[in-house]
Design an enzyme around this catalytic site. Structure first.
Site, PDB file in Angstrom:
ATOM      1  N   TRP A 102     -43.528 -31.768  46.347  1.00  0.00           N
ATOM      2  CA  TRP A 102     -41.938 -31.892  46.427  1.00  0.00           C
ATOM      3  C   TRP A 102     -41.485 -30.708  47.570  1.00  0.00           C
ATOM      4  CZ3 TRP A 102     -41.859 -36.704  46.495  1.00  0.00           C
ATOM      5  CH2 TRP A 102     -42.336 -37.524  46.366  1.00  0.00           C
ATOM      6  N   ASP A 172     -33.885 -28.909  42.862  1.00  0.00           N
ATOM      7  CA  ASP A 172     -34.291 -30.367  42.812  1.00  0.00           C
ATOM      8  C   ASP A 172     -35.423 -30.297  41.481  1.00  0.00           C
ATOM      9  OD1 ASP A 172     -35.554 -33.164  42.802  1.00  0.00           O
ATOM     10  OD2 ASP A 172     -37.227 -32.199  44.255  1.00  0.00           O
ATOM     11  N   LYS A 196     -37.387 -40.556  36.460  1.00  0.00           N
ATOM     12  CA  LYS A 196     -38.124 -39.340  36.234  1.00  0.00           C
ATOM     13  C   LYS A 196     -37.689 -39.832  34.405  1.00  0.00           C
ATOM     14  CE  LYS A 196     -40.656 -38.360  39.548  1.00  0.00           C
ATOM     15  NZ  LYS A 196     -40.851 -38.288  40.667  1.00  0.00           N
TER      16      LYS A 196
HETATM   17  C1  LIG Z   1     -40.285 -38.004  41.936  1.00  0.00           C
HETATM   18  C2  LIG Z   1     -40.432 -37.054  43.301  1.00  0.00           C
HETATM   19  C3  LIG Z   1     -39.267 -36.166  44.126  1.00  0.00           C
HETATM   20  C4  LIG Z   1     -39.123 -38.296  44.888  1.00  0.00           C
HETATM   21  O1  LIG Z   1     -38.161 -38.782  44.718  1.00  0.00           O
HETATM   22  P1  LIG Z   1     -37.309 -40.470  44.837  1.00  0.00           P
HETATM   23  O2  LIG Z   1     -36.861 -40.255  43.918  1.00  0.00           O
HETATM   24  O3  LIG Z   1     -38.399 -40.996  45.238  1.00  0.00           O
HETATM   25  O4  LIG Z   1     -37.072 -39.550  45.938  1.00  0.00           O
HETATM   26  C5  LIG Z   1     -38.952 -35.744  44.190  1.00  0.00           C
HETATM   27  N1  LIG Z   1     -38.621 -34.642  43.512  1.00  0.00           N
HETATM   28  C6  LIG Z   1     -40.192 -34.283  42.644  1.00  0.00           C
HETATM   29  C7  LIG Z   1     -39.674 -33.164  41.837  1.00  0.00           C
HETATM   30  C8  LIG Z   1     -40.521 -35.648  41.906  1.00  0.00           C
HETATM   31  O5  LIG Z   1     -40.874 -35.678  41.319  1.00  0.00           O
END
Ligand SMILES: *Cc1c(COP(=O)(O)O)cnc(C)c1O
Length: 361
Positions: A102, A172, A196
């Site tokens: 990511w 993030d 998540k």
């Molecule tokens: C799942 C995830 C993403 C992607 O998220 P989307 O909402 O599907 O774009 C980005 N960063 C991390 C750390 C993730 O676990």
């Protein structure tokens, strides 16, 4: 009611109370004779949900007056592009800590839009750890430093956030947002796809330091500008109302459980239990992640062979546990045990792991 023990990495399990509440609210929500999905986003009823969710988030995080909660669409992946678009000045660059898939995707977008540098990475170690602060090579002119607080695929997590001096810190936090108390006011920007740890897919939470907007670029399409969403409290256009309603339900559950301190207690107990089972069977289970970088949200482990890993996943599914296959790029097994996963689910998995090891070694 029969619920599966759901270890998917995302979309992921939600608190039963949040789902039950939605079920009860659907046909006739708060006496309106309709559901929240069918209600105008300009109605006073929706207003209460929207500002209620923002207020709960600010309360749980202890946000100061300079930090604002935003709800944006397009997932965390759109934030990969919005952050550099808004905040890297013409000719400038930003620093990225690359800890896996990511963060590499975030860096890729920065390079499309402006320039991004790798300030630190654990790639030579197969992303099995979080780089130490003394390994960082920071550019004092960087527009910001970007980290990925929890690496969903590699099972690593920052247990301390780096001090990067006066440079704005961006994170993030998609896969560990609200897992424990932390100082959110230290960050210039935090983003997290809801699916998540805090709700369903369709909404991304952004915590923005408003004073940073003074340095944002102007010439950006309206919807991709943080200033647009900031000025209208994420009501510039139609927000994902049902997803935000679900986030509100989840945040109320978090508060009832003792807020972020309550979440940390739950999450530490779950993670310690799973890492304990892995550690108790060193001839059978192996966690590839260095001890002090291990994630309390995504626990990954290997078995002696890929055949045994496939057998483990299949037998676990038959026993009522889904989502235990590791990400295709990492292999092995992974249990995602976000806030909403009860300790009972992890105890059930731990017992299964003990029995599986005894039966298959
Ligand atoms: C799942 C995830 C993403 C992607 O998220 P989307 O909402 O599907 O774009 C980005 N960063 C991390 C750390 C993730 O676990």
């Amino acid at each position: 009611m029969s619920r599966t023990w759901n270890f998917y990495a995302g979309p992921a399990t939600l608190p039963v109370s949040a789902i039950e509440r939605a079920k009860a609210d659907l046909p006739d929500w708060e006496g309106t004779g309709m559901s929240v999905m069918e209600t105008s986003h300009r109605s006073k009823e929706y207003d209460a949900v929207h500002y209620g969710a923002m207020g709960l988030m600010a309360e749980l995080l202890g946000l100061d007056d300079d930090h604002q909660v935003l709800f944006i669409q397009g997932g965390a992946s759109t934030q990969f592009a919005m952050v550099p678009m808004n905040f890297i000045p013409p000719g400038g660059s930003a620093d990225y800590v690359n800890t896996g898939t990511w963060s590499a995707k975030a860096l890729k977008e920065a390079k499309i839009i402006a320039d991004g540098r790798v300030a630190a990475t654990s790639e030579p170690d197969g992303f099995t750890r979080i780089p130490r602060r003394d390994e960082y090579d920071l550019d004092p002119k960087a527009a910001y430093v970007h980290i990925t607080s929890n690496n969903t695929i590699r099972g690593t997590q920052f247990h301390e956030f780096p001090d990067v001096g006066a440079t704005p810190l961006v994170a993030d936090m998609s896969s560990d947002f609200l897992w424990r108390p932390f100082d959110a006011n230290r960050f210039a920007l935090i983003y997290a796809g809801a699916q998540k740890n805090i709700g369903p897919s369709g909404v991304t939470v952004v915590i923005l330091k408003k004073s940073w907007l003074a340095q944002a670029n102007e010439n950006i399409p309206t919807m991709l500008k943080y200033a647009t969403h900031s000025a209208k409290d994420s009501l510039y256009n139609t927000p994902p109302t049902f997803a935000i309603y679900m986030v509100r339900n989840v945040l109320e559950w978090v508060k009832e459980q003792g807020g972020l301190a309550g979440m940390e207690q739950r999450n530490r107990a779950k993670g310690d239990l799973l890492y304990g089972v892995i550690g108790a069977h060193p001839d059978f289970y192996r966690c590839p992640v260095e001890a002090d970088s291990r994630s309390y949200m995504n626990v990954i482990w290997r078995l002696p062979s890929e055949e045994l890993e496939a057998k483990f996943v299949a037998e676990a599914l038959a026993a009522g546990m889904c989502g235990l296959k590791g990400h295709r790029s990492a292999g092995g097994c992974r249990a995602s045990i976000y806030n909403a996963m009860p300790i009972e689910g992890v105890e059930y998995l731990a017992d299964f792991m003990t029995r599986f090891a005894a039966a298959n070694r």
